[in-house]
Design a protein around this motif. Structure first.
Motif, PDB file in Angstrom:
ATOM      1  N   GLN A 153       0.809  -1.262   0.046  1.00  0.00           N
ATOM      2  CA  GLN A 153       0.027   0.243   0.073  1.00  0.00           C
ATOM      3  C   GLN A 153       0.881   1.297  -0.044  1.00  0.00           C
ATOM      4  N   ASP A 154       1.933   1.125   0.137  1.00  0.00           N
ATOM      5  CA  ASP A 154       2.954   2.407   0.086  1.00  0.00           C
ATOM      6  C   ASP A 154       3.139   3.085  -1.198  1.00  0.00           C
ATOM      7  N   VAL A 155       3.115   2.064  -2.150  1.00  0.00           N
ATOM      8  CA  VAL A 155       3.264   2.569  -3.444  1.00  0.00           C
ATOM      9  C   VAL A 155       1.720   2.478  -4.388  1.00  0.00           C
ATOM     10  N   SER A 156       1.489   3.681  -4.947  1.00  0.00           N
ATOM     11  CA  SER A 156       0.275   3.870  -5.884  1.00  0.00           C
ATOM     12  C   SER A 156       0.480   3.440  -7.071  1.00  0.00           C
ATOM     13  N   LEU A 157       0.014   2.097  -7.291  1.00  0.00           N
ATOM     14  CA  LEU A 157       0.367   1.505  -8.694  1.00  0.00           C
ATOM     15  C   LEU A 157      -0.597   1.687  -9.812  1.00  0.00           C
ATOM     16  N   VAL A 158      -0.403   2.253 -10.954  1.00  0.00           N
ATOM     17  CA  VAL A 158      -1.459   2.461 -12.039  1.00  0.00           C
ATOM     18  C   VAL A 158      -1.149   1.193 -13.071  1.00  0.00           C
ATOM     19  N   ARG A 159      -2.055   0.580 -13.509  1.00  0.00           N
ATOM     20  CA  ARG A 159      -1.795  -0.691 -13.970  1.00  0.00           C
ATOM     21  C   ARG A 159      -2.429  -0.431 -15.599  1.00  0.00           C
ATOM     22  N   TYR A 160      -1.594  -0.777 -16.725  1.00  0.00           N
ATOM     23  CA  TYR A 160      -2.028  -0.507 -18.009  1.00  0.00           C
ATOM     24  C   TYR A 160      -2.046  -1.914 -18.788  1.00  0.00           C
ATOM     25  N   GLY A 161      -2.624  -1.742 -19.852  1.00  0.00           N
ATOM     26  CA  GLY A 161      -2.906  -3.125 -20.836  1.00  0.00           C
ATOM     27  C   GLY A 161      -1.570  -3.071 -21.636  1.00  0.00           C
ATOM     28  N   THR A 162      -0.909  -1.930 -21.765  1.00  0.00           N
ATOM     29  CA  THR A 162       0.413  -2.009 -22.628  1.00  0.00           C
ATOM     30  C   THR A 162       1.147  -0.844 -22.121  1.00  0.00           C
ATOM     31  N   ALA A 163       2.534  -0.989 -22.730  1.00  0.00           N
ATOM     32  CA  ALA A 163       3.783  -0.040 -22.135  1.00  0.00           C
ATOM     33  C   ALA A 163       3.523   1.378 -22.671  1.00  0.00           C
ATOM     34  N   ASP A 164       2.954   1.546 -23.815  1.00  0.00           N
ATOM     35  CA  ASP A 164       2.752   2.668 -24.735  1.00  0.00           C
ATOM     36  C   ASP A 164       1.849   3.475 -23.822  1.00  0.00           C
ATOM     37  N   GLU A 165       0.655   2.896 -23.238  1.00  0.00           N
ATOM     38  CA  GLU A 165      -0.096   3.628 -22.508  1.00  0.00           C
ATOM     39  C   GLU A 165       0.411   4.204 -21.430  1.00  0.00           C
ATOM     40  N   ALA A 166       1.460   3.650 -20.571  1.00  0.00           N
ATOM     41  CA  ALA A 166       2.086   4.084 -19.323  1.00  0.00           C
ATOM     42  C   ALA A 166       2.857   5.233 -19.835  1.00  0.00           C
ATOM     43  N   TYR A 167       3.483   5.087 -20.946  1.00  0.00           N
ATOM     44  CA  TYR A 167       4.498   6.227 -21.471  1.00  0.00           C
ATOM     45  C   TYR A 167       3.484   7.566 -21.556  1.00  0.00           C
ATOM     46  N   LEU A 168       2.384   7.484 -22.332  1.00  0.00           N
ATOM     47  CA  LEU A 168       1.465   8.519 -22.468  1.00  0.00           C
ATOM     48  C   LEU A 168       0.976   9.160 -21.239  1.00  0.00           C
ATOM     49  N   ASP A 169       0.890   8.657 -20.241  1.00  0.00           N
ATOM     50  CA  ASP A 169       0.529   9.114 -18.793  1.00  0.00           C
ATOM     51  C   ASP A 169       1.663   9.566 -18.420  1.00  0.00           C
ATOM     52  N   LEU A 170       2.788   8.950 -18.408  1.00  0.00           N
ATOM     53  CA  LEU A 170       4.089   9.582 -17.728  1.00  0.00           C
ATOM     54  C   LEU A 170       4.536  11.068 -18.340  1.00  0.00           C
ATOM     55  N   LYS A 171       4.264  11.230 -19.607  1.00  0.00           N
ATOM     56  CA  LYS A 171       4.646  12.353 -20.311  1.00  0.00           C
ATOM     57  C   LYS A 171       3.379  13.490 -20.148  1.00  0.00           C
ATOM     58  N   SER A 172       2.135  13.120 -19.735  1.00  0.00           N
ATOM     59  CA  SER A 172       1.324  14.006 -19.504  1.00  0.00           C
ATOM     60  C   SER A 172       1.418  14.481 -17.964  1.00  0.00           C
ATOM     61  N   GLY A 173       2.150  13.519 -17.209  1.00  0.00           N
ATOM     62  CA  GLY A 173       2.278  13.690 -15.798  1.00  0.00           C
ATOM     63  C   GLY A 173       1.167  13.467 -14.964  1.00  0.00           C
ATOM     64  N   ARG A 174       0.465  12.262 -15.377  1.00  0.00           N
ATOM     65  CA  ARG A 174      -0.606  11.827 -14.560  1.00  0.00           C
ATOM     66  C   ARG A 174       0.112  10.689 -13.853  1.00  0.00           C
ATOM     67  N   ILE A 175       1.381  10.026 -13.913  1.00  0.00           N
ATOM     68  CA  ILE A 175       2.062   9.015 -13.161  1.00  0.00           C
ATOM     69  C   ILE A 175       3.443   9.770 -12.913  1.00  0.00           C
ATOM     70  N   ASP A 176       4.348   9.332 -12.040  1.00  0.00           N
ATOM     71  CA  ASP A 176       5.587   9.907 -11.613  1.00  0.00           C
ATOM     72  C   ASP A 176       6.681   9.025 -12.088  1.00  0.00           C
ATOM     73  N   TYR A 177       6.591   7.767 -12.422  1.00  0.00           N
ATOM     74  CA  TYR A 177       7.463   6.781 -12.778  1.00  0.00           C
ATOM     75  C   TYR A 177       6.918   5.608 -13.769  1.00  0.00           C
ATOM     76  N   VAL A 178       7.657   5.116 -14.625  1.00  0.00           N
ATOM     77  CA  VAL A 178       7.147   3.782 -15.194  1.00  0.00           C
ATOM     78  C   VAL A 178       8.476   2.847 -14.699  1.00  0.00           C
ATOM     79  N   PHE A 179       8.011   1.521 -14.655  1.00  0.00           N
ATOM     80  CA  PHE A 179       8.733   0.551 -14.138  1.00  0.00           C
ATOM     81  C   PHE A 179       8.656  -0.778 -15.274  1.00  0.00           C
ATOM     82  N   LEU A 180       9.486  -0.744 -16.206  1.00  0.00           N
ATOM     83  CA  LEU A 180       9.541  -1.798 -17.020  1.00  0.00           C
ATOM     84  C   LEU A 180      10.980  -2.462 -17.219  1.00  0.00           C
TER      85      LEU A 180
END
Length: 258
Positions: A153-180
């Protein structure tokens, strides 16, 4: 007489099974198609990438026909068990948990796992360092499980169907990091337009308990002949230089690892 008939039927079934086990004229590979540089789908709908070229090279080495089947990641093992295809080549880590369901060849690649963030961000890989941070992962992956098991619970995970979706949210500032996988981040984020605004942060993560021994090709447990064929072909591609030829198209280093 009944016992003799039953015994005869069993022997015939075993003989038929043995013949079938060796009768691999075609091998169908399940591939994600959304995880560059290992696999992606081009504008014409064709699968491309390291896994695609490796699958074709393996089939050529085994002298079998090759068929590629695109499959979303979260259903990739169930589709194998349902016989939608015969093997999975999709940058899948060999882990003890997965080995309870499927068998794996030996590794065909080994890469570290990394965090990436906008330049200037820092990462302390600890419960305290991740409190309040939003980390993008691909759903049902070893990256997802590693963070869940270690930070809960110490980390807020945002789960995506594809890596590309995660990159888009990182670029827009909706998440702080990606881990891949580091190679996936390089290809899908850092080497793309605007990628110079992002960088790797924190340590490489290679804990074998979660990330296993490298990437392997998954097969159904009963398909031991296919597993043997694939293992032999992987080693032969390493010996005859074909592996290095495919490797050089996508990486500047030997992705097979040590």
């Amino acid at each position: 007489m009944k016992k003799l008939l039953v015994a005869g039927a069993m022997m015939a079934a075993l003989a038929t099974g043995a013949v079938h086990a060796q009768d691999w004229k075609t091998v169908r590979f399940g591939i994600e198609g959304a995880y560059p540089p290992f696999s992606w789908t081009d504008e014409s709908g064709q699968l491309q990438g390291f896994d695609v070229d490796m699958a074709n090279a393996l089939c050529e080495q085994m002298q079998v026909k090759c068929e590629l089947v695109a499959q979303d990641w979260d259903g990739i093992i169930p589709a194998l068990l349902a016989r939608k295809y015969d093997a999975i080549i999709a940058a899948m880590s060999i882990t003890e948990e997965r080995k309870r369901t499927v068998d794996f060849t030996g590794k065909y690649a080994l890469v570290p796992n990394k965090f990436a963030a906008r330049k200037g961000a820092e990462l302390e890989l600890s419960k305290e360092g991740l409190v309040g941070k939003r980390v993008g992962v691909q759903i049902a992956t070893t990256h997802d499980k590693y963070l869940t098991d270690n930070f809960g619970q110490d980390v807020s995970l945002v789960r995506y169907g594809t890596a590309d979706e995660a990159y888009l949210d990182l670029k827009s500032g909706r998440i702080d990091y990606v881990f891949l996988d580091a190679t996936a981040i390089e290809e899908g984020l850092l080497n793309k337009d605007g990628g110079d605004q992002f960088e790797f942060v924190g340590p490489s993560v290679t804990d074998e308990q979660w990330f296993g021994e490298g990437f392997g090709i998954a097969v159904r447990k009963q398909d031991q002949k296919l597993k043997e064929m694939l293992n032999e072909a992987i080693l032969e591609l390493r010996e005859n230089g074909k592996y290095q030829e495919v490797n050089s198209k996508y990486f500047e280093y030997d992705v097979y690892g040590g």
